[in-house]
Design a protein around this motif. Structure first.
Motif, mmCIF file in Angstrom:
data_model
loop_
_atom_site.group_PDB
_atom_site.id
_atom_site.type_symbol
_atom_site.label_atom_id
_atom_site.label_comp_id
_atom_site.label_asym_id
_atom_site.label_seq_id
_atom_site.Cartn_x
_atom_site.Cartn_y
_atom_site.Cartn_z
ATOM 1 N N VAL A 138 -5.231 0.507 -0.309
ATOM 2 C CA VAL A 138 -5.264 0.075 -1.701
ATOM 3 C C VAL A 138 -3.922 -0.548 -2.057
ATOM 4 O O VAL A 138 -2.864 0.055 -1.826
ATOM 5 C CB VAL A 138 -5.567 1.261 -2.640
ATOM 6 N N ARG A 183 -6.518 7.041 -6.524
ATOM 7 C CA ARG A 183 -6.630 5.596 -6.713
ATOM 8 C C ARG A 183 -6.912 5.230 -8.164
ATOM 9 O O ARG A 183 -6.766 4.078 -8.557
ATOM 10 C CB ARG A 183 -7.750 5.041 -5.829
ATOM 11 N N THR A 199 0.833 -1.193 0.000
ATOM 12 C CA THR A 199 0.000 0.000 0.000
ATOM 13 C C THR A 199 0.870 1.246 0.000
ATOM 14 O O THR A 199 2.021 1.222 0.440
ATOM 15 C CB THR A 199 -0.924 0.037 1.228
ATOM 16 N N GLU A 224 -10.145 2.333 -13.139
ATOM 17 C CA GLU A 224 -8.731 2.623 -12.923
ATOM 18 C C GLU A 224 -7.954 2.640 -14.236
ATOM 19 O O GLU A 224 -8.291 1.945 -15.188
ATOM 20 C CB GLU A 224 -8.104 1.591 -11.987
ATOM 21 N N LEU A 278 -5.590 6.225 -0.314
ATOM 22 C CA LEU A 278 -4.673 5.192 -0.810
ATOM 23 C C LEU A 278 -4.262 4.196 0.267
ATOM 24 O O LEU A 278 -3.666 3.159 -0.041
ATOM 25 C CB LEU A 278 -3.400 5.845 -1.363
#
Length: 588
Positions: free
Chosen positions: A561, A488, A255, A453, A558
């Motif tokens: 993620v 993200r 992450t 994304e 974030l």
């Protein structure tokens, strides 16, 4: 051993030919008072007998496998084994049958070490066009028209990111009769871990790939075994008759939990402001409320580095810092939070929190393996044709362009004064593989719309004129995520030697919304420089230099993620144990 030829297992047997007086078996069966006469030709009888003999050989070699493992792995000194067969078939030891090679590739510098490369050998039973063999600690069957199948598994154990490979190799008397003796043929050889051979051959593995390759007549069955036991894929080379299983070492923390992370102990983070341009870090949260920086700004722009940290001039870290080296805060430099350090501090500037000495800061393994796999896959198979864009050359050759969900490959991604819209739609995904570099200039813009994304993989085979693989320069450019600066949604990946720059020394807006992810591992030299420009998201590299008004605004969304998403068929490896355990087969 890679150059070894694969010999034909076993010798050629003389095939019998039926003459004019072929044997016929006649069976008379009484059913309800009637006589049914069935005639069986000698060929049918021979086929049935051959199948029975082969089945017995499978059972015999499976038992042989079990008893041989006891000897090879040290549970017994010798074993006496009876091999079932018939007068028309035989067993033999084929010492040069196949090989296994284990390579460890350092994806930071591209070097590959061969930690084991040995001949397997085999105990082979042949009956007509069918072979049954003991090889590599497993039993395999090869039938004409039926391919290779596994009867019992080899000594290859993968569990919880640990591969244990106590390989059994065989040698001995070529011709074997009904009873054989199995004994150790010298001591086991430990190939990994083996720090006495190489200081780097130790566990846990830090980065890279491990490839296990088997060359064998039964390579297709080996390949299926690799897939079943590791949940990964096996690459087959039909010309060389090899199967290769690839296991990937995890790349460290998954992450992006800091505004800036410098991953190499030899690297550094430096904030150096001057004049009225404040160089700084802070934070916002794109997942809270309206989510924009203006609405959610907060002082949580933390910094984490495996090396040294310097904050000087008109610079401020709005958050805490953690360094595996030396922390210097001087002049007008300021850290509003705590300071954790490993080697020492020099503080003449301002620190608002507490000090703590720590032992070290763990680095982050390079993303090279992941980037290479995605680049190779996309460059081989992409949607360029469907989008009406050439596979070579710059993406934009004048005029705006829109790409929808899919995979695209380009030599260079250059946006010069135009707008590239990446429309992901509803939870779609766009992946772009770039051979050389990404460059935005003269108010060029990459705009991400939709809720999905975008991931850009920069292979870095050539640089911009300024020597970078990613650059926003020359009157500016913007990577803009339309959904409340949601970092993200845009990820740009670079190798461990990546060089990126946001250079706002000329007029125009120089802004990047997303994550620049190019960890250097322990020895890489990846560098990102930010001068009079803004990053909304996060930066991970070996060294990060911020000068004259450069700013990183960390997107706290974030935190949970994964930087490198889980991939299907990618087998992760942390611990590797490889040894050779030779046995000798003698006829008794």
């Amino acid at each position: 051993m890679a150059g070894m030829g694969q010999s034909r297992l076993g010798h050629q047997h003389q095939r019998g030919q039926s003459g004019p007086l072929a044997v016929v078996l006649v069976l008379a069966i009484v059913i309800s008072g009637s006589v049914l006469v069935v005639a069986l030709g000698s060929d049918s009888f021979a086929t049935a007998q051959g199948t029975l003999d082969t089945d017995r050989a499978e059972q015999g070699l499976t038992q042989f496998d079990s008893q041989t493992a006891m000897v090879a792995l040290g549970e017994s000194d010798t074993q006496q084994i009876v091999l079932a067969g018939s007068g028309s078939s035989s067993y033999e030891v084929v010492e040069d049958a196949g090989w296994m090679r284990v390579n460890v590739t350092n994806t930071t510098d591209g070097s590959t070490d061969t930690v084991m490369n040995v001949t397997l050998g085999a105990v082979v039973y042949e009956n007509g066009n069918t072979d049954v063999a003991y090889q590599g600690g497993g039993v395999w069957r090869l039938s004409e028209g039926g391919g290779a199948t596994m009867i019992s598994p080899p000594e290859f154990h993968y569990r919880d990111a640990t591969l244990t490979l106590p390989l059994v190799t065989v040698s001995g008397d070529r011709a074997l009769s009904g009873q054989v003796s199995v004994a150790r043929d010298g001591a086991s050889q430990q190939y990994f871990p083996a720090p006495a051979i190489d200081d780097d051959w130790i566990n846990p593995l830090e980065s890279g790939e491990v490839n296990v390759t088997v060359q064998s007549r039964y390579y297709e069955a080996w390949g299926r075994f690799f897939q079943d036991r590791t949940d990964g894929t096996a690459q087959l080379d039909h010309d060389d008759r090899t199967a290769t299983s690839t296991l990937v070492v995890p790349t460290g923390p998954q992450t992006v939990s800091n505004a800036i992370a410098a991953t190499s102990a030899s690297g550094e983070i430096k904030l150096a402001g001057s004049g009225g341009d404040t160089t700084r870090t802070d934070a916002y949260n794109s997942s809270a409320g309206t989510g924009t920086y203006a609405d959610t700004r907060t002082a949580m722009g933390t910094i984490r580095t495996a090396g040294d940290l310097t904050v000087k001039g008109n610079s401020e870290v709005n958050g805490s810092v953690e360094s595996g080296g030396f922390v210097t805060v001087k002049g007008s430099g300021e850290v509003t939070g705590d300071v954790a350090y490993a080697d020492g501090t020099k503080i003449t500037g301002t620190v608002g929190g507490d000090f703590e000495q720590i032992s070290e800061v763990e680095g982050v393994g390079p993303a090279d393996s992941y980037l290479n796999r995605r680049y190779d896959n996309i460059s081989a198979t992409n949607d360029n044709g469907d989008a009406g864009v050439p596979i070579t050359g710059d993406l934009l050759d004048g005029g705006d362009q829109t790409l929808g969900p899919g995979n695209y490959h380009f030599d260079r991604l250059v946006v010069d004064g135009d707008t590239l819209t990446l429309d992901t739609g509803s939870d779609g995904e766009i992946e772009i593989a770039v051979r050389d570099y990404v460059q935005l200039e003269n108010a060029g813009e990459i705009e991400v719309v939709g809720s999905g994304e975008v991931r850009v993989y920069v292979d870095g085979r050539a640089t911009t004129a300024s020597g970078h693989y990613f650059a926003i320069e020359s009157s500016g450019g913007v990577v803009d995520v339309a959904d409340d600066q949601n970092a993200r949604q845009f990820w740009l990946y670079g190798h461990s030697d990546f060089r990126g720059q946001i250079d706002g020394t000329s007029s125009g807006t120089h802004q990047f919304e997303g994550v620049l992810y190019a960890p250097a591992g322990t020895v890489g030299l990846s560098t990102v420089t930010v001068e009079k420009g803004d990053i909304y998201g996060g930066v991970v590299a070996g060294t990060v230099l911020m000068e004259n008004g450069g700013a990183v605004h960390y997107d706290r969304a974030l935190r949970n993620v994964r930087a490198i998403p889980p991939e299907e068929n990618i087998v992760r490896l942390t611990y590797l144990h490889v040894s050779e355990n030779p046995v000798e087969i003698s006829d008794t």
